[in-house]
Write an enzyme that holds these catalytic residues in place. Structure first.
Site, PDB file in Angstrom:
ATOM      1  N   THR A  51       8.988   9.652  20.523  1.00  0.00           N
ATOM      2  CA  THR A  51       9.304  10.889  21.236  1.00  0.00           C
ATOM      3  C   THR A  51      10.592  11.486  20.686  1.00  0.00           C
ATOM      4  O   THR A  51      11.591  10.784  20.527  1.00  0.00           O
ATOM      5  CB  THR A  51       9.461  10.626  22.738  1.00  0.00           C
ATOM      6  OG1 THR A  51       8.256  10.052  23.252  1.00  0.00           O
ATOM      7  CG2 THR A  51       9.750  11.921  23.496  1.00  0.00           C
ATOM      8  N   SER A  83      -9.913   1.523   6.839  1.00  0.00           N
ATOM      9  CA  SER A  83      -8.650   2.244   6.746  1.00  0.00           C
ATOM     10  C   SER A  83      -7.582   1.506   7.546  1.00  0.00           C
ATOM     11  O   SER A  83      -7.816   1.117   8.691  1.00  0.00           O
ATOM     12  CB  SER A  83      -8.792   3.668   7.293  1.00  0.00           C
ATOM     13  OG  SER A  83      -9.653   4.431   6.494  1.00  0.00           O
ATOM     14  N   ALA A 100      -2.314   5.967  -4.753  1.00  0.00           N
ATOM     15  CA  ALA A 100      -2.404   6.967  -5.815  1.00  0.00           C
ATOM     16  C   ALA A 100      -1.020   7.523  -6.168  1.00  0.00           C
ATOM     17  O   ALA A 100      -0.104   7.500  -5.344  1.00  0.00           O
ATOM     18  CB  ALA A 100      -3.318   8.102  -5.377  1.00  0.00           C
ATOM     19  N   HIS A 152      -1.720  11.042   7.542  1.00  0.00           N
ATOM     20  CA  HIS A 152      -1.453  11.962   6.433  1.00  0.00           C
ATOM     21  C   HIS A 152       0.021  12.373   6.512  1.00  0.00           C
ATOM     22  O   HIS A 152       0.414  13.142   7.390  1.00  0.00           O
ATOM     23  CB  HIS A 152      -2.342  13.201   6.521  1.00  0.00           C
ATOM     24  CG  HIS A 152      -3.802  12.870   6.471  1.00  0.00           C
ATOM     25  ND1 HIS A 152      -4.778  13.735   6.922  1.00  0.00           N
ATOM     26  CD2 HIS A 152      -4.464  11.777   6.037  1.00  0.00           C
ATOM     27  CE1 HIS A 152      -5.963  13.186   6.764  1.00  0.00           C
ATOM     28  NE2 HIS A 152      -5.799  12.001   6.225  1.00  0.00           N
ATOM     29  N   THR A 173      -6.985   2.512   1.976  1.00  0.00           N
ATOM     30  CA  THR A 173      -8.281   1.843   2.021  1.00  0.00           C
ATOM     31  C   THR A 173      -8.174   0.405   1.538  1.00  0.00           C
ATOM     32  O   THR A 173      -7.616   0.149   0.455  1.00  0.00           O
ATOM     33  CB  THR A 173      -9.301   2.600   1.151  1.00  0.00           C
ATOM     34  OG1 THR A 173      -9.419   3.940   1.630  1.00  0.00           O
ATOM     35  CG2 THR A 173     -10.668   1.933   1.206  1.00  0.00           C
ATOM     36  N   PHE A 203      -5.541   7.260  13.954  1.00  0.00           N
ATOM     37  CA  PHE A 203      -4.720   6.171  14.472  1.00  0.00           C
ATOM     38  C   PHE A 203      -4.035   6.637  15.755  1.00  0.00           C
ATOM     39  O   PHE A 203      -4.144   7.799  16.136  1.00  0.00           O
ATOM     40  CB  PHE A 203      -3.676   5.751  13.436  1.00  0.00           C
ATOM     41  CG  PHE A 203      -4.273   5.393  12.093  1.00  0.00           C
ATOM     42  CD1 PHE A 203      -4.708   4.115  11.828  1.00  0.00           C
ATOM     43  CD2 PHE A 203      -4.413   6.360  11.107  1.00  0.00           C
ATOM     44  CE1 PHE A 203      -5.272   3.790  10.604  1.00  0.00           C
ATOM     45  CE2 PHE A 203      -4.982   6.056   9.865  1.00  0.00           C
ATOM     46  CZ  PHE A 203      -5.411   4.759   9.625  1.00  0.00           C
TER      47      PHE A 203
END
Length: 238
Positions: free
Chosen positions: A154, A47, A70, A108, A56, A2
């Protein structure tokens, strides 16, 4: 992958516990609505970043989609605190024609951070945040990139000793990300810039090869100490 440029803000309209016998754990299914603008080219298995977490698509229609979350993801992110009506940042995965206006974001989450304070500065807002895992602070540098709830921002200030960092939201950004509405005590998902991790791994690997695994940490500490000493002298403090 992304960019950290939030495309739209969606609304959580349903949270349903997943059946452990079919999902393999006590996860949650989220339905997110009010996001037709990112679903015109959607496909099952795509995604989508939801508050900076790569998830997903399992179902979708013209204006909403469903994802499974999950148990581990619920523990490591702020998605476990979502309720019906919660708003979330959304971004589709990059395509070959995507402009990289933000930075490389994996989706992540490394940790969550708590909003310590929100301070107005003209029409901007400065957010001070304290990460749950203090170890990530070594990757957080002033003027570097960070991803908060999926938004590329930033870093404006860092205090490693006190364990916090700051970002500023201009008026334009405040209208387009969920962080702007958060108050002290609320949590945000944090993904540090992966470049810092890669540099650290490369440097450590180089020194382990050059001086051996046991001597590498001491060598790095000596070099960092010298850099800090030179910086202090350059500031006229030594």
């Amino acid at each position: 992958m992304f960019t950290g440029l939030v495309e739209t803000i969606g609304t959580v309209t349903s949270l349903t516990a997943l059946d452990p016998s079919t999902s393999g754990g006590n996860g949650t299914s989220l339905t997110i609505s009010d996001c037709a603008s990112i679903l015109s080219d959607a496909a099952l298995g795509d995604s989508i970043s939801v508050n900076g977490t790569c998830l997903t698509v399992t179902e979708f229609d013209a204006s909403s989609f469903k994802v499974g979350v999950a148990p581990e993801t619920l523990r490591r992110t702020n998605l476990g605190s979502l309720r019906e009506g919660s708003q979330v940042n959304l971004e589709r995965a990059v395509s070959a024609s995507t402009r990289m206006g933000g930075h490389f974001v994996q989706g992540h989450v490394d940790t969550v951070a708590t909003v310590v304070s929100v301070t107005p500065d003209g029409n901007a807002l400065t957010f001070r945040l304290q990460p749950r895992e203090k170890g990530v602070l070594r990757y957080i540098v002033e003027k570097g990139y960070i991803t908060l709830d999926g938004a590329s921002l930033t870093i404006t200030n860092v205090n490693g000793e006190q364990g916090w960092f700051e970002v500023m939201l201009i008026a334009y950004t405040q209208e387009r990300v969920v962080l702007a509405k958060k108050q002290a005590g609320e949590e945000v998902n944090v993904e540090i810039d992966v470049v810092g991790k890669l540099v650290e791994k490369s440097v450590v690997g180089y020194f382990e090869g050059a001086v051996g695994r046991q001597a590498a940490p001491a060598m790095l500490e000596k070099i960092v100490g010298r850099l800090v000493e030179d910086k202090i002298k350059g500031m006229g403090l030594g």
